[in-house]
Design a protein around this motif. Structure first.
Motif, PDB file in Angstrom:
ATOM      1  N   VAL A 153       0.872  -1.180   0.000  1.00 27.04           N
ATOM      2  CA  VAL A 153       0.000   0.000   0.000  1.00 27.04           C
ATOM      3  C   VAL A 153       0.905   1.224   0.000  1.00 27.04           C
ATOM      4  O   VAL A 153       1.796   1.339   0.840  1.00 27.04           O
ATOM      5  CB  VAL A 153      -0.929   0.002   1.236  1.00 27.04           C
ATOM      6  N   PHE A 154       0.706   2.120  -0.914  1.00 30.44           N
ATOM      7  CA  PHE A 154       1.577   3.287  -1.112  1.00 30.44           C
ATOM      8  C   PHE A 154       3.030   2.858  -1.293  1.00 30.44           C
ATOM      9  O   PHE A 154       3.923   3.269  -0.543  1.00 30.44           O
ATOM     10  CB  PHE A 154       1.449   4.271   0.056  1.00 30.44           C
ATOM     11  N   PRO A 155       3.317   2.030  -2.297  1.00 30.76           N
ATOM     12  CA  PRO A 155       4.695   1.574  -2.514  1.00 30.76           C
ATOM     13  C   PRO A 155       5.655   2.716  -2.810  1.00 30.76           C
ATOM     14  O   PRO A 155       6.873   2.547  -2.647  1.00 30.76           O
ATOM     15  CB  PRO A 155       4.568   0.610  -3.703  1.00 30.76           C
ATOM     16  N   GLU A 156       5.121   3.861  -3.215  1.00 36.88           N
ATOM     17  CA  GLU A 156       5.989   5.008  -3.451  1.00 36.88           C
ATOM     18  C   GLU A 156       6.700   5.472  -2.184  1.00 36.88           C
ATOM     19  O   GLU A 156       7.762   6.115  -2.245  1.00 36.88           O
ATOM     20  CB  GLU A 156       5.196   6.173  -4.057  1.00 36.88           C
ATOM     21  N   LEU A 157       6.138   5.138  -1.018  1.00 33.25           N
ATOM     22  CA  LEU A 157       6.807   5.497   0.231  1.00 33.25           C
ATOM     23  C   LEU A 157       8.097   4.693   0.407  1.00 33.25           C
ATOM     24  O   LEU A 157       9.076   5.194   0.961  1.00 33.25           O
ATOM     25  CB  LEU A 157       5.871   5.280   1.421  1.00 33.25           C
ATOM     26  N   VAL A 158       8.096   3.447  -0.058  1.00 33.24           N
ATOM     27  CA  VAL A 158       9.318   2.654  -0.020  1.00 33.24           C
ATOM     28  C   VAL A 158      10.361   3.276  -0.938  1.00 33.24           C
ATOM     29  O   VAL A 158      11.558   3.336  -0.621  1.00 33.24           O
ATOM     30  CB  VAL A 158       9.037   1.187  -0.404  1.00 33.24           C
ATOM     31  N   ASP A 159       9.893   3.786  -2.081  1.00 30.46           N
ATOM     32  CA  ASP A 159      10.811   4.458  -3.001  1.00 30.46           C
ATOM     33  C   ASP A 159      11.426   5.698  -2.358  1.00 30.46           C
ATOM     34  O   ASP A 159      12.527   6.117  -2.740  1.00 30.46           O
ATOM     35  CB  ASP A 159      10.076   4.850  -4.285  1.00 30.46           C
ATOM     36  N   GLU A 160      10.722   6.285  -1.391  1.00 34.04           N
ATOM     37  CA  GLU A 160      11.250   7.441  -0.660  1.00 34.04           C
ATOM     38  C   GLU A 160      12.211   7.019   0.453  1.00 34.04           C
ATOM     39  O   GLU A 160      12.739   7.867   1.175  1.00 34.04           O
ATOM     40  CB  GLU A 160      10.101   8.247  -0.042  1.00 34.04           C
ATOM     41  N   GLY A 161      12.413   5.719   0.603  1.00 35.86           N
ATOM     42  CA  GLY A 161      13.293   5.221   1.649  1.00 35.86           C
ATOM     43  C   GLY A 161      12.599   4.940   2.960  1.00 35.86           C
ATOM     44  O   GLY A 161      13.266   4.739   3.988  1.00 35.86           O
ATOM     45  N   LEU A 162      11.260   4.904   2.955  1.00 33.77           N
ATOM     46  CA  LEU A 162      10.487   4.693   4.177  1.00 33.77           C
ATOM     47  C   LEU A 162       9.945   3.266   4.198  1.00 33.77           C
ATOM     48  O   LEU A 162       8.953   2.947   3.540  1.00 33.77           O
ATOM     49  CB  LEU A 162       9.345   5.710   4.267  1.00 33.77           C
ATOM     50  N   GLU A 163      10.599   2.416   4.955  1.00 36.05           N
ATOM     51  CA  GLU A 163      10.185   1.023   5.055  1.00 36.05           C
ATOM     52  C   GLU A 163       8.913   0.911   5.894  1.00 36.05           C
ATOM     53  O   GLU A 163       8.623   1.774   6.737  1.00 36.05           O
ATOM     54  CB  GLU A 163      11.303   0.193   5.681  1.00 36.05           C
ATOM     55  N   PRO A 164       8.137  -0.150   5.710  1.00 38.96           N
ATOM     56  CA  PRO A 164       6.901  -0.321   6.487  1.00 38.96           C
ATOM     57  C   PRO A 164       7.169  -0.334   7.990  1.00 38.96           C
ATOM     58  O   PRO A 164       8.213  -0.811   8.453  1.00 38.96           O
ATOM     59  CB  PRO A 164       6.361  -1.671   6.012  1.00 38.96           C
ATOM     60  N   HIS A 165       6.211   0.188   8.727  1.00 41.05           N
ATOM     61  CA  HIS A 165       6.266   0.165  10.192  1.00 41.05           C
ATOM     62  C   HIS A 165       4.852   0.001  10.715  1.00 41.05           C
ATOM     63  O   HIS A 165       3.922   0.692  10.288  1.00 41.05           O
ATOM     64  CB  HIS A 165       6.859   1.462  10.749  1.00 41.05           C
ATOM     65  N   SER A 166       4.689  -0.910  11.668  1.00 40.48           N
ATOM     66  CA  SER A 166       3.371  -1.191  12.249  1.00 40.48           C
ATOM     67  C   SER A 166       3.353  -0.811  13.723  1.00 40.48           C
ATOM     68  O   SER A 166       3.925  -1.520  14.565  1.00 40.48           O
ATOM     69  CB  SER A 166       3.016  -2.678  12.102  1.00 40.48           C
ATOM     70  N   PRO A 167       2.711   0.305  14.096  1.00 40.88           N
ATOM     71  CA  PRO A 167       2.558   0.631  15.508  1.00 40.88           C
ATOM     72  C   PRO A 167       1.759  -0.456  16.219  1.00 40.88           C
ATOM     73  O   PRO A 167       0.857  -1.073  15.638  1.00 40.88           O
ATOM     74  CB  PRO A 167       1.787   1.960  15.494  1.00 40.88           C
ATOM     75  N   ARG A 168       2.093  -0.669  17.473  1.00 41.24           N
ATOM     76  CA  ARG A 168       1.346  -1.679  18.233  1.00 41.24           C
ATOM     77  C   ARG A 168      -0.029  -1.167  18.624  1.00 41.24           C
ATOM     78  O   ARG A 168      -1.007  -1.919  18.604  1.00 41.24           O
ATOM     79  CB  ARG A 168       2.129  -2.083  19.486  1.00 41.24           C
ATOM     80  N   TRP A 169      -0.116   0.126  19.006  1.00 40.62           N
ATOM     81  CA  TRP A 169      -1.328   0.656  19.626  1.00 40.62           C
ATOM     82  C   TRP A 169      -1.959   1.759  18.785  1.00 40.62           C
ATOM     83  O   TRP A 169      -1.256   2.581  18.199  1.00 40.62           O
ATOM     84  CB  TRP A 169      -1.010   1.244  20.996  1.00 40.62           C
ATOM     85  N   LEU A 170      -3.276   1.800  18.799  1.00 40.67           N
ATOM     86  CA  LEU A 170      -4.048   2.959  18.348  1.00 40.67           C
ATOM     87  C   LEU A 170      -4.853   3.440  19.539  1.00 40.67           C
ATOM     88  O   LEU A 170      -5.619   2.667  20.129  1.00 40.67           O
ATOM     89  CB  LEU A 170      -4.984   2.597  17.192  1.00 40.67           C
ATOM     90  N   LEU A 171      -4.669   4.711  19.914  1.00 44.57           N
ATOM     91  CA  LEU A 171      -5.373   5.322  21.034  1.00 44.57           C
ATOM     92  C   LEU A 171      -6.319   6.382  20.487  1.00 44.57           C
ATOM     93  O   LEU A 171      -5.908   7.242  19.711  1.00 44.57           O
ATOM     94  CB  LEU A 171      -4.380   5.973  22.002  1.00 44.57           C
ATOM     95  N   VAL A 172      -7.594   6.320  20.900  1.00 46.51           N
ATOM     96  CA  VAL A 172      -8.598   7.234  20.361  1.00 46.51           C
ATOM     97  C   VAL A 172      -9.289   7.972  21.499  1.00 46.51           C
ATOM     98  O   VAL A 172      -9.924   7.351  22.359  1.00 46.51           O
ATOM     99  CB  VAL A 172      -9.635   6.480  19.498  1.00 46.51           C
ATOM    100  N   THR A 173      -9.167   9.282  21.495  1.00 45.37           N
ATOM    101  CA  THR A 173      -9.805  10.105  22.516  1.00 45.37           C
ATOM    102  C   THR A 173     -11.248  10.410  22.123  1.00 45.37           C
ATOM    103  O   THR A 173     -11.629  10.327  20.955  1.00 45.37           O
ATOM    104  CB  THR A 173      -9.044  11.423  22.715  1.00 45.37           C
ATOM    105  N   GLY A 174     -12.044  10.788  23.107  1.00 43.02           N
ATOM    106  CA  GLY A 174     -13.427  11.178  22.851  1.00 43.02           C
ATOM    107  C   GLY A 174     -14.373  10.021  22.637  1.00 43.02           C
ATOM    108  O   GLY A 174     -15.545  10.233  22.306  1.00 43.02           O
ATOM    109  N   GLU A 175     -13.919   8.797  22.828  1.00 44.51           N
ATOM    110  CA  GLU A 175     -14.762   7.622  22.622  1.00 44.51           C
ATOM    111  C   GLU A 175     -15.741   7.446  23.787  1.00 44.51           C
ATOM    112  O   GLU A 175     -15.391   7.697  24.946  1.00 44.51           O
ATOM    113  CB  GLU A 175     -13.900   6.373  22.498  1.00 44.51           C
TER     114      GLU A 175
END
Length: 246
Positions: A153-175
């Motif tokens: 997804v968005f392979p052009e980001l890899v072309d920019e030198g940005l390898e995939p990264h998966s954050p462990r957590w998503l925090l959502v305020t106002g829920e």
């Protein structure tokens, strides 16, 4: 006795990225949590999707953007945030879509946070109707967290030198169904008040707005009660490393 919500576990958390639509969006309680994190040695960055140029009716957009970005930088310093990045998506007309998801995914891959914090994308929150930009920002951030970890997804980001990264957590305020919180009793609340007070020009244009101290203390006191502490900040936390519910 009501069961209290747990504190969000920060063991192993080194970096948090906060993604919101406008200058001042972090300052309604969430910045107090940021202060608690930075005091504990966690690096926090802000990503603002707009410059807030449509936020003051009596000020031309370019002038307003300059003023509001400077106020946000001052508010960041109050809670220990040294870097805030501003994108130039249009304030008041933020569009959920691939461009927005790509920009957020780019920031995630660059910073490599352990957790990403954003606001709720629900139509209703805290007894109010949620603003369009807030909904677009929250939903795009949710999807960008997954996009950032997918090489195809968005392979052009890899072309920019940005390898995939998966954050462990998503925090959502106002829920309306929070799962965790942060104890912000004491100095973090004071820092949170100062961060909202930094938005002087914006607040001056809202004569109905409560005093920053009154509002931040009201929010954090109410949310602290759910944690069993004097002052707190609540959010819904998704752990992407947790096993699926059975």
């Amino acid at each position: 006795m009501d069961e209290k919500l747990p504190l969000w576990p920060t063991d192993g958390i080194e970096r948090v990225l906060c993604v919101v639509a406008h200058p001042d969006d972090m300052e309604y309680g969430a910045s107090a949590a940021v202060s608690a994190w930075t005091t504990a040695g966690i690096e926090v960055r802000y990503l603002l999707l707009t410059r807030g140029e449509a936020g003051i009716d009596t000020m031309p957009p370019d002038e307003c953007a300059t003023a509001r970005m400077e106020e946000q930088r001052t508010g960041c310093l109050a809670v220990g945030v040294e870097r805030v990045d501003f994108l130039e998506h249009p304030d008041g007309m933020l569009v959920y879509g691939l461009d927005l998801r790509r920009d957020i995914a780019r920031a995630i891959r660059e910073f490599k946070p352990d957790a990403v914090l954003t606001g709720t994308w629900q139509v209703e929150f805290m007894g109010m109707l949620n603003q369009a930009d807030h909904r677009a920002a929250g939903l795009a951030t949710l999807d960008a967290v997954r996009d950032a970890g997918n090489r195809w997804v968005f392979p052009e980001l890899v072309d920019e030198g940005l390898e995939p990264h998966s954050p462990r957590w998503l925090l959502v305020t106002g829920e309306d169904r929070p799962t965790h919180g942060v104890d912000v009793t004491g100095d973090p609340v004071e820092a949170g008040v100062a961060s909202l007070e930094a938005h002087r020009a914006y607040l001056a244009a809202l004569p109905w707005h409560p005093a920053p101290r009154d509002l931040v203390e009201w929010i954090t006191t109410a949310q602290g009660n759910a944690l069993g502490v004097k002052s707190g900040v609540l959010f819904r936390a998704w752990d992407f490393q947790a096993p699926p519910p059975m």
